[in-house]
Write an enzyme that holds these catalytic residues in place. Structure first.
Site, PDB file in Angstrom:
ATOM      1  N   ASP A  49       4.983   3.487   8.062  1.00 32.19           N
ATOM      2  CA  ASP A  49       5.469   2.731   9.235  1.00 32.19           C
ATOM      3  C   ASP A  49       5.693   1.177   8.676  1.00 32.19           C
ATOM      4  OD1 ASP A  49       2.683   1.855   8.372  1.00 32.19           O
ATOM      5  OD2 ASP A  49       1.905   2.324  10.222  1.00 32.19           O
ATOM      6  N   GLU A  77      -1.207  -2.988   9.675  1.00 28.31           N
ATOM      7  CA  GLU A  77      -0.354  -2.352  10.300  1.00 28.31           C
ATOM      8  C   GLU A  77       0.809  -2.842  11.329  1.00 28.31           C
ATOM      9  OE1 GLU A  77      -0.313   1.018   9.851  1.00 28.31           O
ATOM     10  OE2 GLU A  77      -2.179   1.939   9.690  1.00 28.31           O
ATOM     11  N   HIS A 112       3.537  -0.518   6.485  1.00 33.92           N
ATOM     12  CA  HIS A 112       2.375  -1.326   6.333  1.00 33.92           C
ATOM     13  C   HIS A 112       2.063  -1.710   4.737  1.00 33.92           C
ATOM     14  CE1 HIS A 112      -0.243   2.649   6.132  1.00 33.92           C
ATOM     15  NE2 HIS A 112      -0.435   1.970   4.961  1.00 33.92           N
ATOM     16  N   ASP A 132      -7.735  -3.033  -0.157  1.00 30.88           N
ATOM     17  CA  ASP A 132      -8.301  -2.582   1.148  1.00 30.88           C
ATOM     18  C   ASP A 132      -9.334  -1.414   0.810  1.00 30.88           C
ATOM     19  OD1 ASP A 132      -6.587  -0.426   0.316  1.00 30.88           O
ATOM     20  OD2 ASP A 132      -5.162  -0.728   2.057  1.00 30.88           O
TER      21      ASP A 132
HETATM   22  C1  GLP Z   1      -2.529   3.600   2.362  1.00 31.75           C
HETATM   23  C2  GLP Z   1      -2.967   2.317   1.705  1.00 31.75           C
HETATM   24  C3  GLP Z   1      -1.884   1.462   1.262  1.00 31.75           C
HETATM   25  C4  GLP Z   1      -0.687   2.653   0.696  1.00 31.75           C
HETATM   26  C5  GLP Z   1      -0.175   3.671   1.571  1.00 31.75           C
HETATM   27  C6  GLP Z   1       0.982   4.552   1.262  1.00 31.75           C
HETATM   28  O1  GLP Z   1      -2.333   3.373   3.653  1.00 31.75           O
HETATM   29  N1  GLP Z   1      -3.834   1.554   2.415  1.00 31.75           N
HETATM   30  O2  GLP Z   1      -1.963   0.369   0.448  1.00 31.75           O
HETATM   31  O3  GLP Z   1       0.425   1.781   0.438  1.00 31.75           O
HETATM   32  O4  GLP Z   1      -1.249   4.370   1.766  1.00 31.75           O
HETATM   33  O5  GLP Z   1       0.347   5.455   0.616  1.00 31.75           O
HETATM   34  P1  GLP Z   1       1.091   6.463  -0.574  1.00 31.75           P
HETATM   35  O6  GLP Z   1       1.451   5.848  -1.795  1.00 31.75           O
HETATM   36  O7  GLP Z   1       0.225   7.632  -0.676  1.00 31.75           O
HETATM   37  O8  GLP Z   1       2.361   6.860   0.169  1.00 31.75           O
END
Ligand code: GLP
Length: 251
Positions: A136, A143, A138, A67
């Site tokens: 959440d 989402e 995702h 992404d």
């Molecule tokens: C973002 C990314 C996800 C990732 C999520 C969790 O939203 N788009 O790919 O898994 O953050 O982030 P973290 O690993 O910092 O908790």
């Protein structure tokens, strides 16, 4: 789904790197799906170490990132382009022309998403996809409520996600982009192997729902239950709400 519980973040990162290395040794031209966020940072550090100390070779590897925020220039400090270059790509011998990250600055986003899907197909599909998970539930930026068959497209970010990611934007939620381009759940699930990583108490609800809850668009990560070769590597804190018995790894 293979669930492996490890003691902490460090062990999660090491075990994930061990799996990536195994795949890379089997297939030097591996097509690797990559994630951003704080979770895979330890994995990337370990892969860099393996490259520097053990000669792990990325020269034939192709990568596709999950992404990217819409509207951030590639060189913005919080763009996922910058994240990937700073935390992985500039430290390994990957060929820059084999790196694919959605571009959140293009005018025709729809056409770009179609192009991204075509590129994945042209490279023979993703062999191994690394995933983190949002609070959440995702994956990528899919989402809750995302179609379980979705492809690469534009998504509106949930407030929860923007709150969580505000820490990277000086704590100001208004600076966090509202939209992103993300591979779809359908795209992600087509990867031949998946490794989902999670660490810490903040992820325990999402992990409980993903691993032991029903498959539902309200918890997009729960879709990995249908994948024949998904591995979930979680530390004890992220696993703390799970009720069933799982494999452990003491490394
Ligand atoms: C973002 C990314 C996800 C990732 C999520 C969790 O939203 N788009 O790919 O898994 O953050 O982030 P973290 O690993 O910092 O908790």
């Amino acid at each position: 789904m293979r669930v492996i519980i490890v003691k902490n973040y460090d062990s999660m990162s090491k075990l994930a790197a061990k799996f990536v290395k195994e795949e890379l040794l089997k297939k030097p031209d591996l097509v690797l799906g990559l994630a951003t966020g704080s979770t895979p940072l330890g994995l990337y550090k370990e892969l860099i170490r393996m490259h520097k100390e053990e000669g792990l070779d990325f020269s034939k590897v192709t990568t596709f990132n999950l992404d990217e925020y819409i509207g951030l220039p590639k060189d913005h400090p919080e763009s996922y382009h910058t994240f990937m270059w700073e935390n992985l790509f500039k430290h390994i011998n990957i060929n820059p022309s084999n790196i694919y990250i959605p571009d959140g600055t293009v005018e025709d986003i729809k056409a770009h998403c179609i192009w991204y899907e075509e590129k994945i197909a042209e490279k023979g599909g993703i062999d191994l996809q690394i995933l983190g998970i949002g609070r959440d539930g995702h994956i990528g930026f899919n989402e809750p409520g995302s179609s379980l068959a979705s492809r690469t497209r534009i998504k509106t970010l949930a407030r929860e996600t923007r709150e969580d990611n505000a820490r990277f934007f000086g704590g100001d939620i208004n600076k966090v982009p509202k939209y992103a381009i993300t591979m779809g759940i359908g795209t992600i699930i087509e990867s031949r192997k998946l490794i989902l990583l999670a660490s810490g108490v903040n992820k325990r609800d999402a992990i409980k729902k993903t691993v032991e809850g029903p498959i539902t668009a309200m918890v997009p990560a729960s879709m990995i239950q249908i994948h024949p070769r998904a591995i979930v590597i979680i530390d004890q804190e992220a696993a703390s709400l799970l009720e069933r018995e799982y494999e452990t790894w003491e490394g």
